[in-house]
Design an enzyme around this catalytic site. Structure first.
Site, PDB file in Angstrom:
ATOM      1  N   LYS A 207       0.859  -1.100   0.059  1.00  0.00           N
ATOM      2  CA  LYS A 207       0.217   0.140  -0.181  1.00  0.00           C
ATOM      3  C   LYS A 207       0.936   1.262   0.115  1.00  0.00           C
ATOM      4  O   LYS A 207       1.357   1.587   1.197  1.00  0.00           O
ATOM      5  CB  LYS A 207      -0.989   0.147   1.058  1.00  0.00           C
ATOM      6  CG  LYS A 207      -2.013   1.204   0.916  1.00  0.00           C
ATOM      7  CD  LYS A 207      -2.675   1.635   2.174  1.00  0.00           C
ATOM      8  CE  LYS A 207      -2.182   2.844   2.786  1.00  0.00           C
ATOM      9  NZ  LYS A 207      -2.064   3.975   1.640  1.00  0.00           N
TER      10      LYS A 207
ATOM     11  N   GLU B 150       9.288   1.911  10.727  1.00  0.00           N
ATOM     12  CA  GLU B 150      10.617   2.783  10.339  1.00  0.00           C
ATOM     13  C   GLU B 150       9.670   3.985  10.424  1.00  0.00           C
ATOM     14  O   GLU B 150       9.022   4.450   9.505  1.00  0.00           O
ATOM     15  CB  GLU B 150      11.053   2.398   9.160  1.00  0.00           C
ATOM     16  CG  GLU B 150      11.773   1.372   8.703  1.00  0.00           C
ATOM     17  CD  GLU B 150      13.023   1.223   9.367  1.00  0.00           C
ATOM     18  OE1 GLU B 150      13.552   1.848   9.980  1.00  0.00           O
ATOM     19  OE2 GLU B 150      13.690  -0.133   9.670  1.00  0.00           O
TER      20      GLU B 150
ATOM     21  N   CYS C 226      13.378  10.999   6.664  1.00  0.00           N
ATOM     22  CA  CYS C 226      13.580  10.588   7.864  1.00  0.00           C
ATOM     23  C   CYS C 226      14.683  10.577   8.586  1.00  0.00           C
ATOM     24  O   CYS C 226      15.013  11.049   9.837  1.00  0.00           O
ATOM     25  CB  CYS C 226      13.014   8.999   7.874  1.00  0.00           C
ATOM     26  SG  CYS C 226      14.128   8.066   6.894  1.00  0.00           S
TER      27      CYS C 226
ATOM     28  N   GLU D  54       9.695  16.679  14.372  1.00  0.00           N
ATOM     29  CA  GLU D  54       9.754  16.496  13.284  1.00  0.00           C
ATOM     30  C   GLU D  54       9.341  17.424  12.202  1.00  0.00           C
ATOM     31  O   GLU D  54       7.996  17.483  12.167  1.00  0.00           O
ATOM     32  CB  GLU D  54       9.713  15.135  12.817  1.00  0.00           C
ATOM     33  CG  GLU D  54      10.226  14.602  11.329  1.00  0.00           C
ATOM     34  CD  GLU D  54       9.874  13.356  10.855  1.00  0.00           C
ATOM     35  OE1 GLU D  54       8.900  12.877  11.076  1.00  0.00           O
ATOM     36  OE2 GLU D  54      10.840  12.564  10.358  1.00  0.00           O
TER      37      GLU D  54
HETATM   38  P1  NAD Z   1       2.105   8.691   7.258  1.00  0.00           P
HETATM   39  O1  NAD Z   1       2.236   8.190   8.539  1.00  0.00           O
HETATM   40  O2  NAD Z   1       1.072   9.772   7.337  1.00  0.00           O
HETATM   41  O3  NAD Z   1       1.668   7.765   6.211  1.00  0.00           O
HETATM   42  C1  NAD Z   1       2.492   6.575   5.882  1.00  0.00           C
HETATM   43  C2  NAD Z   1       1.428   5.408   5.191  1.00  0.00           C
HETATM   44  O4  NAD Z   1       0.729   4.880   6.174  1.00  0.00           O
HETATM   45  C3  NAD Z   1       0.636   5.907   3.926  1.00  0.00           C
HETATM   46  O5  NAD Z   1       0.617   4.983   3.073  1.00  0.00           O
HETATM   47  C4  NAD Z   1      -0.549   6.190   4.833  1.00  0.00           C
HETATM   48  O6  NAD Z   1      -1.655   6.105   3.730  1.00  0.00           O
HETATM   49  C5  NAD Z   1      -0.468   5.024   5.779  1.00  0.00           C
HETATM   50  N1  NAD Z   1      -1.613   5.077   7.046  1.00  0.00           N
HETATM   51  C6  NAD Z   1      -1.919   6.406   7.333  1.00  0.00           C
HETATM   52  N2  NAD Z   1      -2.903   6.147   8.314  1.00  0.00           N
HETATM   53  C7  NAD Z   1      -2.843   4.633   8.406  1.00  0.00           C
HETATM   54  C8  NAD Z   1      -3.652   3.686   9.536  1.00  0.00           C
HETATM   55  N3  NAD Z   1      -4.278   4.323  10.211  1.00  0.00           N
HETATM   56  N4  NAD Z   1      -3.153   2.478   9.177  1.00  0.00           N
HETATM   57  C9  NAD Z   1      -2.647   1.960   8.093  1.00  0.00           C
HETATM   58  N5  NAD Z   1      -2.045   2.834   7.473  1.00  0.00           N
HETATM   59  C10 NAD Z   1      -2.021   4.182   7.395  1.00  0.00           C
HETATM   60  O7  NAD Z   1       3.595   9.041   6.937  1.00  0.00           O
HETATM   61  P2  NAD Z   1       4.128  10.152   5.488  1.00  0.00           P
HETATM   62  O8  NAD Z   1       3.528  11.414   6.035  1.00  0.00           O
HETATM   63  O9  NAD Z   1       3.521   9.359   4.225  1.00  0.00           O
HETATM   64  O10 NAD Z   1       5.460   9.857   5.710  1.00  0.00           O
HETATM   65  C11 NAD Z   1       6.237  10.729   6.472  1.00  0.00           C
HETATM   66  C12 NAD Z   1       6.745   9.902   7.567  1.00  0.00           C
HETATM   67  O11 NAD Z   1       7.371   8.865   7.396  1.00  0.00           O
HETATM   68  C13 NAD Z   1       7.823  11.024   8.373  1.00  0.00           C
HETATM   69  O12 NAD Z   1       7.244  10.989   9.548  1.00  0.00           O
HETATM   70  C14 NAD Z   1       9.213  10.435   8.330  1.00  0.00           C
HETATM   71  O13 NAD Z   1      10.033  10.448   9.169  1.00  0.00           O
HETATM   72  C15 NAD Z   1       8.684   8.833   8.232  1.00  0.00           C
HETATM   73  N6  NAD Z   1       9.660   8.083   7.385  1.00  0.00           N
HETATM   74  C16 NAD Z   1      10.397   7.083   7.982  1.00  0.00           C
HETATM   75  C17 NAD Z   1      11.480   6.501   7.550  1.00  0.00           C
HETATM   76  C18 NAD Z   1      12.443   5.642   7.994  1.00  0.00           C
HETATM   77  O14 NAD Z   1      12.867   4.591   7.416  1.00  0.00           O
HETATM   78  N7  NAD Z   1      12.546   5.574   9.552  1.00  0.00           N
HETATM   79  C19 NAD Z   1      11.625   6.686   5.876  1.00  0.00           C
HETATM   80  C20 NAD Z   1      10.875   7.570   5.406  1.00  0.00           C
HETATM   81  C21 NAD Z   1      10.040   8.425   6.128  1.00  0.00           C
END
Ligand code: NAD
Length: 500
Positions: free
Chosen positions: A185, A261, A295, A392
């Site tokens: 997804k 992550e 991230c 962040e």
């Molecule tokens: P997000 O948490 O808003 O969304 C990530 C994914 O989760 C999307 O596909 C979203 O549709 C899905 N999602 C949202 N709510 C959900 C739920 N209740 N159940 C299941 N899936 C759900 O994150 P984002 O805004 O897309 O990404 C940015 C974040 O990702 C930042 O905090 C960044 O630090 C983190 N990130 C971490 C890493 C790492 O390796 N640690 C790498 C890249 C990004």
């Protein structure tokens, strides 16, 4: 490359899910997919509802049970993974353009960094499974104990918008290498490259039907239906910390595991003995690559007071000189933010920083356009407690603090809810090794900006996550460890129930 944009603007693509080797009909709720540089719709995503998620999970379960993939020889799995690697490189230009169009990340970065890396994930795991094995213990007299690693089953792979193809490709490569099937997804904001990758893999007939499946849609609809699905075996998630906590909650109900992550607020510590030019280059990359939406951004800078004036002046000058603009322009260093919400979020942090006593050294404003552009921003603070140093921001936004003493800077660097990466800039080897021990982060990078090595594990401590991605970390994530203990002799056993 601009032709690419006009083509999609005049004829937006339709994005649907994919299950059991077939793309779904475009029946779900329509959600526009936006080019953040122009604010225009370049595709329409049809959301996968609960029923479509059920179909995708059932396809993955059937494919896992029927065994053409989990039971395939390592050589067959390697062939498929290498074929995906080659297919990504064959389509690298197109996939990089789609990634840039959808994320606003400069094309030179998607083409030269994201795409090779997405492909390399498949090659790495293909090679890893050829050498990887279980363990044998012979220390117990009369017994031989075996540890083997078996595929876990159906993996739900949920990704973020900031590096959609590269990060999810790593999950797909790991899950597939160890014999699992999966349901992917992508973020509903950036579905284009993964949808295209599925088309490419499908057209080449690389995998048996049901081994990879795709669902698209918003987190509270498609994401929740997938992560709470009773028939998935685990979730590998990359995204925000709050979302990770919600997913862990759903998994806990089924006593299932998840690899998380999550976010970061990584310190980057510049000591007075560092190669200052290199530290400056690294700090600029660590704060501003990928439009600062990383991230592992090292955007919480600590600079030793002996070099602070020189470093801060140069960092500020270079930040002001960053070229912000069309991500397809080869001269562009910073593209747009992902959406209007992110622009507003940055503005609120500038305001909060000023309100809490920080000094604005560069940027801080929006850039008038149809897209979501902001000025790269630097704020100086004399306290690590400010919201701009603790939360962040996920944007081209760096904070700078100065320090005078190693113990003091370690305490401030570790004073964070997050613990993803710690960056150290020093010429002193002993100091580098000391900091590697004392920084409370999953990774420490010494005298280098962003660097990933798939042989090591990448992941965070505290609110930055659970689990590690990379060779053995991914194996722990995507397999069940099984122990088999075999008696080699037949010593007499106490004979319960015989009266002897
Ligand atoms: P997000 O948490 O808003 O969304 C990530 C994914 O989760 C999307 O596909 C979203 O549709 C899905 N999602 C949202 N709510 C959900 C739920 N209740 N159940 C299941 N899936 C759900 O994150 P984002 O805004 O897309 O990404 C940015 C974040 O990702 C930042 O905090 C960044 O630090 C983190 N990130 C971490 C890493 C790492 O390796 N640690 C790498 C890249 C990004």
């Amino acid at each position: 490359m601009k032709d690419f944009r006009s083509k999609l603007m005049s004829n937006p693509q339709t994005i649907t899910g994919y299950a059991a080797g077939a793309f779904a009909a475009p029946t779900g709720e329509a959600i526009p997919v936006i080019d953040p540089a122009t604010g225009t719709t370049v595709a329409v995503l049809h959301e996968s509802d609960g029923a479509e998620v059920d179909t995708a999970v059932a396809a993955a379960r059937d494919a896992f049970r029927a065994g053409p993939w989990a039971g395939a020889s390592v050589a067959d799995r390697q062939r498929a993974l290498h074929a995906i690697h080659d297919a990504i490189l064959e389509h690298a230009e197109e996939l990089a353009a789609l990634e840039t169009l959808n994320t606003g990340i400069p094309f030179i970065q998607t083409k030269n960094i994201h795409l090779p890396r997405a492909a390399q994930n498949f090659r790495f795991f293909a090679e890893f499974i050829n050498q990887d094995g279980g363990e044998v213990f012979t220390q117990e007299p009369g017994y031989m104990s075996l540890v083997t690693y078996e595929p876990i089953g159906v993996c739900a792979l949920i990704g973020p918008w900031n590096m959609p193809l590269g990060l999810t490709a790593m999950k797909m490569a790991g899950a597939l290498a160890f014999g699992n099937t999966c349901v992917v997804k992508p973020s509903e904001i950036t579905p284009l490259t993964l949808a295209r990758l599925f088309e490419i893999i499908d057209a080449k007939g690389i995998l048996p039907p049901g081994v990879i499946n795709l669902v698209n849609g918003r987190g509270h609809v498609t994401g929740e239906a997938l992560s709470a699905h009773p028939d998935i075996d685990m979730v590998s998630f990359t995204g925000g910390t709050e979302t990770g906590a919600r997913i862990l909650g759903a998994l806990a109900k089924g006593i299932k595991g998840g690899a998380m992550e999550l976010g970061g607020k990584s310190p980057s510590i510049v000591f007075a003995d560092a190669d200052i030019e290199r530290a400056l280059d690294g700090a600029m990359l660590g704060s501003f690559m990928n439009n600062g939406q990383m991230c592992l951004a090292g955007s919480r800078l600590f600079v030793h007071e002996q070099v602070a004036d020189e470093f801060i002046a140069a960092f500020t000058t270079r930040t002001k000189a960053l070229r912000v603009g069309d991500p397809f322009d080869p001269a562009t260093e910073i593209g747009p933010m992902i959406n209007a919400a992110q622009v507003a979020r940055v503005a609120s942090y500038v305001e909060s920083g000023l309100g809490q006593g920080a000094t604005l050294l560069a940027g801080g404003g929006q850039i008038e356009s149809d897209g979501f552009f902001i000025e790269p921003t630097v704020m100086q603070s004399n306290s690590n407690a400010l919201a701009i140093c603790q939360e962040e921001i996920f944007a081209p936004f760096a904070t700078i603090q100065t320090f005078s003493d190693e113990d003091e800077v370690i305490a401030r660097a570790n004073d964070s809810a997050f613990g993803l990466v710690g960056y150290v800039w020093t010429a002193d080897l002993e100091r580098a090794l000391r900091l590697s021990r004392r920084l409370a982060t999953g990774t420490v990078l010494v005298n280098t900006p962003i660097m990933r090595d798939l042989r090591t594990g990448f992941g965070g401590v505290r609110q930055s996550g659970l689990g590690r991605e990379g060779a053995k970390g991914s194996r722990a994530m995507f397999t069940e460890m099984k122990s088999t203990i075999i008696a080699l002799e037949r010593p007499a056993l106490p004979r319960m129930g015989t009266g002897n």
